[in-house]
Design an enzyme around this catalytic site. Structure first.
Site, PDB file in Angstrom:
ATOM      1  N   SER A  86      34.814 137.181 -38.543  1.00 34.42           N
ATOM      2  CA  SER A  86      34.094 138.378 -38.114  1.00 34.42           C
ATOM      3  C   SER A  86      32.615 138.137 -37.881  1.00 34.42           C
ATOM      4  O   SER A  86      32.038 138.648 -36.916  1.00 34.42           O
ATOM      5  CB  SER A  86      34.279 139.503 -39.129  1.00 34.42           C
ATOM      6  N   HIS A 144      28.583 140.391 -40.983  1.00 32.69           N
ATOM      7  CA  HIS A 144      28.542 141.039 -39.667  1.00 32.69           C
ATOM      8  C   HIS A 144      27.105 141.149 -39.163  1.00 32.69           C
ATOM      9  O   HIS A 144      26.808 140.800 -38.017  1.00 32.69           O
ATOM     10  CB  HIS A 144      29.160 142.426 -39.724  1.00 32.69           C
TER      11      HIS A 144
END
Length: 174
Positions: A86, A144
């Site tokens: 991610s 992230h």
């Protein structure tokens, strides 16, 4: 496998910052990351070239794992092993936004509401900032954020270093 492909800041194994980007919690995690990577990575890779994109993607994965690792002690109760691509995928999204800011996307949870990437991506970063500050455990919010900010910064300043490196290597070959 967990020892080699999950990154735990307490393990003392720094190479897992890279290997953890190739592991996923479950099939859905792998599927969502794969869809995002194919959807956005193809355009970025076409613009950068395969070798450049591979180096960028891997460095985004390591940097996002490193950020997660370094900030983990701020919330010791939340130190959990991290995994997934991610952070690297967020790096690709950041690069995509810099290269194609007016590209129209539809977020999977809002599929019928198209929006420009230059509006959607900052909203995703804001969500992850809130998650990091408030200690949400839903996703790797710090990874992230780090990946996304790296993607933006790399497109702004990093490509010039890549170009210098390529020229240096080419001169050394001759």
């Amino acid at each position: 496998m967990a020892r080699r492909f999950l990154h735990d800041p307490r393990s003392g194994l720094s190479y897992t910052m890279l290997t953890s980007t190739f592991s996923h919690k479950d099939l859905w995690h792998l599927l969502f990351n794969s869809i995002a990577l194919v959807s956005f990575g193809t355009s970025v890779a076409n613009k950068m070239g395969a070798e450049h994109f591979t180096a960028f993607y891997l460095s985004a994965g390591v940097l996002s794992s490193l950020a997660s690792h370094l900030l983990a002690p701020l919330r010791p109760a939340l130190i959990l092993p991290s995994l997934g691509a991610s952070g690297a995928v967020y790096g690709v999204l950041g690069a995509m936004m810099m290269l194609f800011p007016h590209a129209q996307i539809a977020i999977i949870f809002l599929p019928f509401i198209p929006m420009s990437l230059s509006h959607a991506f900052p909203a995703l970063l804001a969500y992850d900032f809130a998650g990091a500050v408030l200690g949400w455990r839903t996703f790797g919010h710090v990874a992230h954020l780090a990946g996304g900010l790296y993607g933006i910064a790399y497109l702004e300043w990093g490509t010039q270093y890549w170009n210098r490196l390529v020229k240096f290597i080419d001169r050394r070959k001759n």
